[in-house]
Structure formats: C-alpha cells, structure tokens
Write a protein that holds these residues in place. Structure first.
Motif, PDB file in Angstrom:
ATOM      1  N   PRO A   1       0.803  -1.224   0.000  1.00  0.00           N
ATOM      2  CA  PRO A   1       0.000   0.000   0.000  1.00  0.00           C
ATOM      3  C   PRO A   1       0.835   1.272   0.000  1.00  0.00           C
ATOM      4  CG  PRO A   1      -0.060  -1.049   2.171  1.00  0.00           C
ATOM      5  CD  PRO A   1       0.637  -2.007   1.245  1.00  0.00           C
ATOM      6  N   ALA A   2       2.058   1.178   0.498  1.00  0.00           N
ATOM      7  CA  ALA A   2       2.905   2.374   0.560  1.00  0.00           C
ATOM      8  C   ALA A   2       3.564   2.671  -0.777  1.00  0.00           C
ATOM      9  CB  ALA A   2       3.968   2.185   1.650  1.00  0.00           C
ATOM     10  N   SER A   3       4.117   1.631  -1.403  1.00  0.00           N
ATOM     11  CA  SER A   3       4.860   1.831  -2.654  1.00  0.00           C
ATOM     12  C   SER A   3       4.058   1.497  -3.906  1.00  0.00           C
ATOM     13  CB  SER A   3       6.134   0.987  -2.635  1.00  0.00           C
ATOM     14  OG  SER A   3       5.802  -0.407  -2.616  1.00  0.00           O
ATOM     15  N   GLY A   4       3.024   0.681  -3.758  1.00  0.00           N
ATOM     16  CA  GLY A   4       2.259   0.236  -4.929  1.00  0.00           C
ATOM     17  C   GLY A   4       2.911  -0.931  -5.644  1.00  0.00           C
ATOM     18  N   TYR A   5       4.051  -1.439  -5.108  1.00  0.00           N
ATOM     19  CA  TYR A   5       4.739  -2.554  -5.748  1.00  0.00           C
ATOM     20  C   TYR A   5       3.873  -3.817  -5.646  1.00  0.00           C
ATOM     21  CZ  TYR A   5       9.034   0.232  -5.818  1.00  0.00           C
ATOM     22  OH  TYR A   5       9.973   1.213  -6.039  1.00  0.00           O
ATOM     23  N   ARG A   6       3.893  -4.597  -6.719  1.00  0.00           N
ATOM     24  CA  ARG A   6       3.093  -5.816  -6.782  1.00  0.00           C
ATOM     25  C   ARG A   6       3.972  -7.035  -6.492  1.00  0.00           C
ATOM     26  NH1 ARG A   6       1.242  -2.055 -10.246  1.00  0.00           N
ATOM     27  NH2 ARG A   6      -0.990  -1.983 -10.798  1.00  0.00           N
ATOM     28  N   TYR A   7       3.377  -8.004  -5.798  1.00  0.00           N
ATOM     29  CA  TYR A   7       4.097  -9.227  -5.464  1.00  0.00           C
ATOM     30  C   TYR A   7       3.217 -10.434  -5.792  1.00  0.00           C
ATOM     31  CZ  TYR A   7       7.276  -6.138  -3.002  1.00  0.00           C
ATOM     32  OH  TYR A   7       8.182  -5.142  -2.697  1.00  0.00           O
ATOM     33  N   TYR A   8       3.895 -11.525  -6.241  1.00  0.00           N
ATOM     34  CA  TYR A   8       3.180 -12.724  -6.678  1.00  0.00           C
ATOM     35  C   TYR A   8       3.622 -13.923  -5.844  1.00  0.00           C
ATOM     36  CZ  TYR A   8       1.873  -9.921 -10.699  1.00  0.00           C
ATOM     37  OH  TYR A   8       1.363  -8.930 -11.513  1.00  0.00           O
ATOM     38  N   SER A   9       2.687 -14.845  -5.657  1.00  0.00           N
ATOM     39  CA  SER A   9       2.977 -16.073  -4.920  1.00  0.00           C
ATOM     40  C   SER A   9       2.988 -17.266  -5.862  1.00  0.00           C
ATOM     41  CB  SER A   9       1.918 -16.291  -3.826  1.00  0.00           C
ATOM     42  OG  SER A   9       0.666 -16.618  -4.435  1.00  0.00           O
ATOM     43  N   LEU A  10       3.296 -18.449  -5.302  1.00  0.00           N
ATOM     44  CA  LEU A  10       3.316 -19.662  -6.120  1.00  0.00           C
ATOM     45  C   LEU A  10       1.940 -19.970  -6.708  1.00  0.00           C
ATOM     46  CD1 LEU A  10       5.607 -21.961  -3.944  1.00  0.00           C
ATOM     47  CD2 LEU A  10       6.232 -20.596  -5.941  1.00  0.00           C
ATOM     48  N   ALA A  11       0.890 -19.523  -6.055  1.00  0.00           N
ATOM     49  CA  ALA A  11      -0.457 -19.751  -6.587  1.00  0.00           C
ATOM     50  C   ALA A  11      -0.636 -19.033  -7.924  1.00  0.00           C
ATOM     51  CB  ALA A  11      -1.503 -19.270  -5.577  1.00  0.00           C
ATOM     52  N   GLN A  12      -0.084 -17.811  -8.053  1.00  0.00           N
ATOM     53  CA  GLN A  12      -0.169 -17.096  -9.328  1.00  0.00           C
ATOM     54  C   GLN A  12       0.742 -17.728 -10.388  1.00  0.00           C
ATOM     55  OE1 GLN A  12      -0.030 -14.789  -6.384  1.00  0.00           O
ATOM     56  NE2 GLN A  12      -2.229 -15.131  -6.621  1.00  0.00           N
ATOM     57  N   PHE A  13       1.819 -18.408  -9.932  1.00  0.00           N
ATOM     58  CA  PHE A  13       2.717 -19.043 -10.880  1.00  0.00           C
ATOM     59  C   PHE A  13       1.967 -20.075 -11.721  1.00  0.00           C
ATOM     60  CE2 PHE A  13       7.213 -18.332  -8.977  1.00  0.00           C
ATOM     61  CZ  PHE A  13       6.949 -16.980  -8.933  1.00  0.00           C
ATOM     62  N   GLU A  14       1.103 -20.839 -11.065  1.00  0.00           N
ATOM     63  CA  GLU A  14       0.343 -21.856 -11.797  1.00  0.00           C
ATOM     64  C   GLU A  14      -0.534 -21.198 -12.867  1.00  0.00           C
ATOM     65  OE1 GLU A  14      -3.091 -25.288 -11.044  1.00  0.00           O
ATOM     66  OE2 GLU A  14      -2.206 -24.206  -9.354  1.00  0.00           O
ATOM     67  N   VAL A  15      -1.163 -20.084 -12.503  1.00  0.00           N
ATOM     68  CA  VAL A  15      -2.015 -19.377 -13.463  1.00  0.00           C
ATOM     69  C   VAL A  15      -1.175 -18.813 -14.614  1.00  0.00           C
ATOM     70  CG1 VAL A  15      -3.620 -17.450 -13.783  1.00  0.00           C
ATOM     71  CG2 VAL A  15      -3.709 -18.824 -11.702  1.00  0.00           C
ATOM     72  N   LEU A  16      -0.042 -18.211 -14.261  1.00  0.00           N
ATOM     73  CA  LEU A  16       0.819 -17.636 -15.299  1.00  0.00           C
ATOM     74  C   LEU A  16       1.345 -18.710 -16.244  1.00  0.00           C
ATOM     75  CD1 LEU A  16       2.816 -15.018 -13.189  1.00  0.00           C
ATOM     76  CD2 LEU A  16       1.204 -14.531 -15.054  1.00  0.00           C
ATOM     77  N   ASN A  17       1.672 -19.855 -15.699  1.00  0.00           N
ATOM     78  CA  ASN A  17       2.149 -20.944 -16.549  1.00  0.00           C
ATOM     79  C   ASN A  17       1.054 -21.400 -17.506  1.00  0.00           C
ATOM     80  OD1 ASN A  17       4.395 -22.718 -17.159  1.00  0.00           O
ATOM     81  ND2 ASN A  17       3.084 -24.384 -16.429  1.00  0.00           N
TER      82      ASN A  17
END
Length: 274
Positions: A40-56
């Motif tokens: 919320p402070a920087s607006g930087y986005r972070y991804y977890s292993l759950a998103q890795f499956e979707v991205l793959n």
C-alpha cells in the motif's frame, strides 16, 4: 525470493516467466491474474506460487494462439472437455501450417536450384539432355515479345480463378509451338505456362508431360534476346536431325525482378525433341 518472505516481486516474476513487466500489468488489467499482495505504501506488486500456476497456464495457452478472451473464459470455468476440443482444433491448425511450410520449403529449394544453375551454369552452349516429368498449366494466348511486366495480367487472372492462393517462384515461362519453331517464327509466343510443384493443387486442366529428351540452352540475356537463340537452336536441330515435338519452354531465371543490372539476366530455353 525477496524481503516479503514467500512472495516474488513483479520484476522477478516477469523474468522467471520470460515476460515483460508491462505484460504482467496487462494481465492484471484484463482480469487474468492478480498479484497476491500490493504494497500500500509503494504500490509494488508481489506474486505467490499460486499465481505461478495461473501464469504458466496463460503462457501455455498463448503458445496455442488462444485469444485473451478465451483464456479468461477458461481460467474462470476450467473444463477438461473444452480444453480437449480446443487442443484438437489447434492440432488441425498446426498440421495445416506444417503442410504450408513444407510446400513453401519445396518452392524455395527449387528456386535456389534455379538461381545456382543460372549463376554457375555454362552459358551459350546447346546440350541434348533429359527433361524430367512435369506438371504444367499451358495457357494458349498469343503474346508479343514481353518488354516488362506484360505476363502479370494473364498470371493474375489465372490466380483469381483458383480456390486457394498459388505462388509461382521462377516457374512461369513462355512457349512457341513446334510448327512455329520450324517456320522460324520466334518473335511471337503462342502461350505461357505455369510449372506446378508436386504439392500444388490447381483447379483446371493440367498438362502432364513425361520425361523426354530435349535440347537446352542457357544464355545471358532476357526474352528480348531469345529470337537469336532460337535460330541457334533450330540450326542445332537441323544438324543433329532432330525434330521438335512440343512447345518450347522459355524461362527467365534471373530478370528485372531479381537484378537491377541487365548484364546479370539469364534465360533458359528447352525444346522437347525426338
């Protein structure tokens, strides 16, 4: 892994999947995949292993040329039966492309052989050789000595009559009938021909020519210099007691379409004989 524990920054995630950061942001914007956490402070986005499956899954479906809207539909309603049907459709499409590429490769190989012969073959020498079996489209049309792109008109008309596109790489030529050859009429052509590759499908009459002996002459120049070459060929036929048994096959192997230097033009003439 960074300071956020089990989360991966958007930059590192992009590198892992060989994507651009802008692509990941686009995927988020259209609702395909959302970050696991946004600072919320920087607006930087972070991804977890759950998103890795979707991205793959997204990356895999993009290799199948699946539109983004279909990818979103699949991710929202995952269905093995739907995926199987789509994969079968893509399999048909891949096989169609393979056939097209194989046809294109054959045409390129044939054209390369022509160019190598045009550049390295002996010019000005008449030889008696065996012509391979051919599939030709012979178009009987009286044509004056072409000065430029006069052949384009009849060729385009032929192509428009076909249900699928045909590409003729160096396989378009001019012909003079045997009667006119014997009569010494070398400045007017009796038709043009298209030499079909084995895989070409042509909707119309095809002339199947068997393997047969022919006289051949490769000369430096274009169609404009052909009449003098026909005189040489006719003299050779007379000397060798040979008779033309079909129309000549005159092909510009190197012309203005390939070279801006007329001194590099090369033309081949073949006359079937007995």
């Amino acid at each position: 892994m960074d300071k956020k524990g089990s989360l991966f920054s958007i930059g590192r995630t992009a590198r892992l999947f060989r994507l651009s950061v802008s692509s990941l942001r686009h995927y988020e914007a259209i609702g395909l995949v959302r970050p696991a956490w946004t600072d919320p402070a920087s607006g930087y986005r972070y991804y977890s292993l759950a998103q890795f499956e979707v991205l793959n899954t997204i990356r895999y479906l993009r290799t199948l040329d699946m539109p983004m809207e279909q990818i979103r539909s699949f991710l929202e309603n995952r269905d093995p039966a739907w995926m199987e049907g789509h994969l079968r459709q893509q399999q048909k499409e891949v096989r169609r492309r393979i056939r097209e590429l194989e046809l294109a490769e054959g045409k390129i190989t044939s054209r390369l052989e022509q160019l190598q012969e045009a550049r390295k073959g002996t010019k000005g020498v008449i030889t008696l050789t065996e012509s391979p079996a051919l599939r030709l489209v012979w178009v009987r049309e009286s044509l004056a000595m072409p000065q430029g792109n006069e052949l384009e008109g009849p060729i385009r008309r032929l192509e428009q009559e076909q249900p699928e596109a045909l590409v003729f790489l160096g396989k378009v030529g001019l012909g003079i009938t045997a009667d006119h050859l014997l009569a010494g009429k070398f400045t007017q052509y009796d038709g043009l021909f298209l030499q079909l590759d084995p895989a070409d499908r042509y909707a119309g009459e095809i002339l199947e020519l068997p393997s047969q002996p022919c006289v051949r002459l490769l000369f430096q120049g274009s169609h404009q210099e052909a009449p003098e070459q026909y005189q040489k060929l006719l003299a050779f036929l007379t000397e060798k007691e040979l008779q033309p048994v079909g129309f000549s096959r005159e092909v510009a192997l190197i012309d203005a379409g390939l070279s801006g230097n007329p001194e590099e033009y090369v033309t081949e003439i073949r006359i079937p004989v007995e």
